[in-house]
Write a protein that holds these residues in place. Structure first.
Motif, mmCIF file in Angstrom:
data_model
loop_
_atom_site.group_PDB
_atom_site.id
_atom_site.type_symbol
_atom_site.label_atom_id
_atom_site.label_comp_id
_atom_site.label_asym_id
_atom_site.label_seq_id
_atom_site.Cartn_x
_atom_site.Cartn_y
_atom_site.Cartn_z
ATOM 1 N N TYR A 87 0.842 -1.187 0.000
ATOM 2 C CA TYR A 87 0.000 0.000 0.000
ATOM 3 C C TYR A 87 0.884 1.246 0.000
ATOM 4 O O TYR A 87 2.006 1.229 0.495
ATOM 5 C CB TYR A 87 -0.866 0.053 1.265
ATOM 6 C CG TYR A 87 -2.014 -0.916 1.327
ATOM 7 C CD1 TYR A 87 -1.822 -2.229 1.777
ATOM 8 C CD2 TYR A 87 -3.295 -0.521 0.964
ATOM 9 C CE1 TYR A 87 -2.879 -3.111 1.851
ATOM 10 C CE2 TYR A 87 -4.365 -1.401 1.034
ATOM 11 C CZ TYR A 87 -4.147 -2.690 1.476
ATOM 12 O OH TYR A 87 -5.209 -3.561 1.552
ATOM 13 N N LEU A 141 -4.201 0.609 -2.126
ATOM 14 C CA LEU A 141 -3.615 -0.669 -2.533
ATOM 15 C C LEU A 141 -2.895 -0.511 -3.864
ATOM 16 O O LEU A 141 -3.464 -0.012 -4.845
ATOM 17 C CB LEU A 141 -4.714 -1.728 -2.655
ATOM 18 C CG LEU A 141 -4.263 -3.124 -3.080
ATOM 19 C CD1 LEU A 141 -3.315 -3.723 -2.051
ATOM 20 C CD2 LEU A 141 -5.473 -4.035 -3.274
ATOM 21 N N GLY A 190 -2.390 12.688 5.098
ATOM 22 C CA GLY A 190 -3.784 13.053 5.304
ATOM 23 C C GLY A 190 -4.790 12.178 4.594
ATOM 24 O O GLY A 190 -5.986 12.500 4.587
ATOM 25 N N GLU A 191 -4.333 11.074 4.014
ATOM 26 C CA GLU A 191 -5.240 10.197 3.280
ATOM 27 C C GLU A 191 -5.121 8.761 3.773
ATOM 28 O O GLU A 191 -4.219 8.420 4.539
ATOM 29 C CB GLU A 191 -4.948 10.268 1.785
ATOM 30 C CG GLU A 191 -5.121 11.669 1.204
ATOM 31 C CD GLU A 191 -4.906 11.699 -0.288
ATOM 32 O OE1 GLU A 191 -4.813 12.815 -0.841
ATOM 33 O OE2 GLU A 191 -4.812 10.616 -0.904
ATOM 34 N N GLY A 192 -6.036 7.928 3.312
ATOM 35 C CA GLY A 192 -5.969 6.522 3.659
ATOM 36 C C GLY A 192 -5.022 5.770 2.742
ATOM 37 O O GLY A 192 -4.716 6.229 1.643
ATOM 38 N N PRO A 193 -4.542 4.603 3.180
ATOM 39 C CA PRO A 193 -3.671 3.786 2.330
ATOM 40 C C PRO A 193 -4.393 3.355 1.057
ATOM 41 O O PRO A 193 -5.588 3.062 1.073
ATOM 42 C CB PRO A 193 -3.346 2.576 3.215
ATOM 43 C CG PRO A 193 -3.605 3.040 4.611
ATOM 44 C CD PRO A 193 -4.725 4.004 4.511
ATOM 45 N N GLN A 234 0.544 5.413 1.189
ATOM 46 C CA GLN A 234 -0.273 6.389 1.890
ATOM 47 C C GLN A 234 0.305 7.782 1.694
ATOM 48 O O GLN A 234 1.463 8.026 2.018
ATOM 49 C CB GLN A 234 -0.357 6.062 3.388
ATOM 50 C CG GLN A 234 -1.292 6.968 4.151
ATOM 51 C CD GLN A 234 -1.432 6.570 5.607
ATOM 52 O OE1 GLN A 234 -0.534 5.964 6.193
ATOM 53 N NE2 GLN A 234 -2.562 6.892 6.215
#
Lengths: 114, 111
Positions: free
Chosen positions: B35, B45, B40-43, B37
């Motif tokens: 992943y 894929l 400030g964001e989500g991981p 990241q």
């Protein structure tokens, strides 16, 4: 992007108050997860759900509860918030068939407990 | 529980250079995922691997599932500024859907 939203995106609360974070998905995926992310610890699983009303504990579940009354919503509740629960919380989803190991993450909720 | 050791913890590279990072486990994993990241964001894929020895590419990214099933590698070729971020490995052990995550490799690219 997977259709995952989290609310609120930011929250500041006081020690001892209850807090509920919401995760909403539009993908109709069966599995949903809550993680917390802290410096030096990476992502740690709090609770997960493998269907409506079916939930189980993860690695760091103490002080947290969850509920899932609909496929699309997974709620995380901090029953009495403590400063150690200041963190960034991520929701994730995955399918139950095909590639169930591939988890897709929401944008996160930054929670500060003062 | 299962643990993943990810290295290096951080790296600074010049734009255009190739990058390599890896992840190791003391136990056998059945699935490896990588992943990325952004702040400030989500991981997000990048690549999923399902078989020992598998080599999979996604654009300039290439990942491999180690033959011993205890490690995985991610390579980024010809790095660009937007490659900056934290890269996480993750995997599942036998009989589990739960992912174990490494602590991440923070990549900085110098223009």
């Amino acid at each position: 992007d997977a259709g995952i939203t989290q609310s609120p995106r930011h929250k500041v609360t006081e020690t001892g108050t209850p807090v509920t974070l919401r995760c909403h998905q539009t993908e109709n995926h069966r599995y949903m997860y809550w993680y917390r992310q802290d410096p030096g610890h990476g992502l740690r699983l709090i609770h997960y759900s493998y269907g409506v009303k079916d939930t189980d504990k993860g690695e760091v579940s103490d002080g947290y509860s969850v509920s899932r009354s609909k496929t699309e919503d997974f709620l995380l509740t901090l029953e009495s918030a403590t400063s150690s629960q200041t963190s960034v919380y991520f929701c994730a989803i995955s399918e139950s068939t095909g590639r169930p190991y591939e988890q897709y993450f929401g944008p996160g909720t930054r929670l500060t407990v003062t | 529980g299962q643990q993943l050791n990810q290295s290096p913890q951080s790296m600074f590279i010049q734009e255009g250079e190739d990058v390599s990072m890896n992840c190791t486990s003391s136990s056998i994993f059945n699935t490896w995922l990588w992943y990325k990241q952004d702040p400030g964001e989500g991981p997000v894929l990048l690549i999923a691997l399902y078989k020992a020895g598998e080599l999979t590419s996604n654009g300039r990214l290439t990942a491999q599932f180690g033959i011993t099933r205890k490690d995985s590698f991610l390579n980024i070729s010809a790095s660009i500024p937007s490659d900056v971020g934290i890269y996480f490995c993750a995997g599942t052990g036998a009989g589990s859907y739960q992912l174990t995550f490494g602590k991440g490799t923070k990549l900085s690219v110098i223009p």
